[in-house]
Design a protein around this motif. Sequence first.
Motif, mmCIF file in Angstrom:
data_model
loop_
_atom_site.group_PDB
_atom_site.id
_atom_site.type_symbol
_atom_site.label_atom_id
_atom_site.label_comp_id
_atom_site.label_asym_id
_atom_site.label_seq_id
_atom_site.Cartn_x
_atom_site.Cartn_y
_atom_site.Cartn_z
ATOM 1 N N VAL A 184 3.256 -7.375 3.973
ATOM 2 C CA VAL A 184 3.957 -8.562 3.468
ATOM 3 C C VAL A 184 4.023 -9.662 4.524
ATOM 4 N N GLN A 185 3.960 -9.300 5.787
ATOM 5 C CA GLN A 185 3.900 -10.320 6.836
ATOM 6 C C GLN A 185 2.592 -11.098 6.734
ATOM 7 N N ARG A 186 1.529 -10.416 6.372
ATOM 8 C CA ARG A 186 0.248 -11.105 6.162
ATOM 9 C C ARG A 186 0.353 -12.090 5.004
ATOM 10 N N PHE A 187 1.136 -11.735 3.980
ATOM 11 C CA PHE A 187 1.393 -12.659 2.881
ATOM 12 C C PHE A 187 2.194 -13.859 3.385
ATOM 13 N N LEU A 188 3.241 -13.603 4.140
ATOM 14 C CA LEU A 188 4.079 -14.690 4.667
ATOM 15 C C LEU A 188 3.295 -15.602 5.595
ATOM 16 N N ASP A 189 2.309 -15.044 6.299
ATOM 17 C CA ASP A 189 1.473 -15.830 7.212
ATOM 18 C C ASP A 189 0.355 -16.583 6.488
ATOM 19 N N GLY A 190 0.229 -16.373 5.178
ATOM 20 C CA GLY A 190 -0.798 -17.061 4.401
ATOM 21 C C GLY A 190 -2.155 -16.388 4.414
ATOM 22 N N VAL A 191 -2.235 -15.198 4.967
ATOM 23 C CA VAL A 191 -3.507 -14.463 5.014
ATOM 24 C C VAL A 191 -3.799 -13.834 3.655
ATOM 25 N N LEU A 192 -2.756 -13.369 2.971
ATOM 26 C CA LEU A 192 -2.887 -12.781 1.638
ATOM 27 C C LEU A 192 -2.220 -13.695 0.617
ATOM 28 N N SER A 193 -2.791 -13.761 -0.569
ATOM 29 C CA SER A 193 -2.223 -14.554 -1.663
ATOM 30 C C SER A 193 -1.256 -13.692 -2.478
ATOM 31 N N THR A 194 -0.553 -14.325 -3.399
ATOM 32 C CA THR A 194 0.318 -13.557 -4.299
ATOM 33 C C THR A 194 -0.513 -12.589 -5.130
ATOM 34 N N ASP A 195 -1.694 -13.017 -5.566
ATOM 35 C CA ASP A 195 -2.577 -12.115 -6.323
ATOM 36 C C ASP A 195 -2.997 -10.920 -5.471
ATOM 37 N N ASP A 196 -3.321 -11.164 -4.206
ATOM 38 C CA ASP A 196 -3.688 -10.066 -3.302
ATOM 39 C C ASP A 196 -2.538 -9.065 -3.203
ATOM 40 N N LEU A 197 -1.333 -9.575 -3.011
ATOM 41 C CA LEU A 197 -0.165 -8.719 -2.853
ATOM 42 C C LEU A 197 0.111 -7.931 -4.134
ATOM 43 N N GLU A 198 0.032 -8.593 -5.263
ATOM 44 C CA GLU A 198 0.248 -7.921 -6.547
ATOM 45 C C GLU A 198 -0.814 -6.844 -6.778
ATOM 46 N N ASN A 199 -2.070 -7.174 -6.544
ATOM 47 C CA ASN A 199 -3.149 -6.206 -6.763
ATOM 48 C C ASN A 199 -3.038 -5.015 -5.820
ATOM 49 N N TRP A 200 -2.655 -5.261 -4.571
ATOM 50 C CA TRP A 200 -2.456 -4.183 -3.600
ATOM 51 C C TRP A 200 -1.342 -3.257 -4.081
ATOM 52 N N ALA A 201 -0.220 -3.839 -4.478
ATOM 53 C CA ALA A 201 0.910 -3.032 -4.953
ATOM 54 C C ALA A 201 0.534 -2.265 -6.212
ATOM 55 N N ASN A 202 -0.221 -2.885 -7.081
ATOM 56 C CA ASN A 202 -0.684 -2.233 -8.302
ATOM 57 C C ASN A 202 -1.553 -1.023 -7.997
ATOM 58 N N ALA A 203 -2.381 -1.153 -6.980
ATOM 59 C CA ALA A 203 -3.274 -0.050 -6.598
ATOM 60 C C ALA A 203 -2.493 1.136 -6.039
ATOM 61 N N ILE A 204 -1.312 0.883 -5.529
ATOM 62 C CA ILE A 204 -0.487 1.930 -4.913
ATOM 63 C C ILE A 204 0.534 2.504 -5.888
ATOM 64 N N GLU A 205 1.039 1.670 -6.767
ATOM 65 C CA GLU A 205 2.245 1.950 -7.544
ATOM 66 C C GLU A 205 2.323 3.336 -8.183
ATOM 67 N N SER A 206 1.364 3.733 -8.925
ATOM 68 C CA SER A 206 1.521 4.973 -9.711
ATOM 69 C C SER A 206 0.701 6.145 -9.183
ATOM 70 N N ARG A 207 0.309 6.085 -7.940
ATOM 71 C CA ARG A 207 -0.490 7.167 -7.362
ATOM 72 C C ARG A 207 0.404 8.331 -6.938
ATOM 73 N N ASP A 208 0.075 9.524 -7.401
ATOM 74 C CA ASP A 208 0.802 10.722 -6.984
ATOM 75 C C ASP A 208 0.453 11.123 -5.559
ATOM 76 N N ASP A 209 -0.687 10.662 -5.073
ATOM 77 C CA ASP A 209 -1.139 11.077 -3.748
ATOM 78 C C ASP A 209 -0.582 10.203 -2.625
ATOM 79 N N ILE A 210 0.231 9.201 -2.988
ATOM 80 C CA ILE A 210 0.920 8.368 -1.998
ATOM 81 C C ILE A 210 2.421 8.548 -2.182
ATOM 82 N N GLY A 211 3.075 8.940 -1.095
ATOM 83 C CA GLY A 211 4.527 9.048 -1.097
ATOM 84 C C GLY A 211 5.119 7.885 -0.325
ATOM 85 N N PHE A 212 6.431 7.805 -0.324
ATOM 86 C CA PHE A 212 7.114 6.694 0.327
ATOM 87 C C PHE A 212 8.179 7.220 1.277
#
Length: 107
Positions: free
Chosen positions: A48-76
């Motif tokens: 998210v710091q990369r987003f705040l720095d303008g390196v990532l767009s809102t679409d990039d951030l949304e797509n990244w989160a989408n790729a992670i959101e429902s994966r059973d193989d990633i925990g938090f």
Amino acid sequence: MRTRTDILNDLIRFQTQLDRVQNELSQYTWDVEAPLVIMRKSDFVSIVQRFLDGVLSTDDLENWANAIESRDDIGFENNELSEFIFDLANPVINGEITKELVIKMID
């Protein structure tokens, strides 16, 4: 061929283009008994710091989160991170992704 764990770590850290990571992960099943990698607060803050720095767009951030959101193989590291990923992956129902929102998340 890279290991699933390596690919998942690349996804968490957004080190490789999402389409490549998703293509590589499509070779594996989604269902696992336990997470293979854990997303840490430091990983989230780095992205998210990369987003705040303008390196990532809102679409990039949304797509990244989408790729992670429902994966059973990633925990938090904690439930809050899981909620943040859900919020970013679903701006239509959770509200627009803004710098103010992201700053609140990392505070």
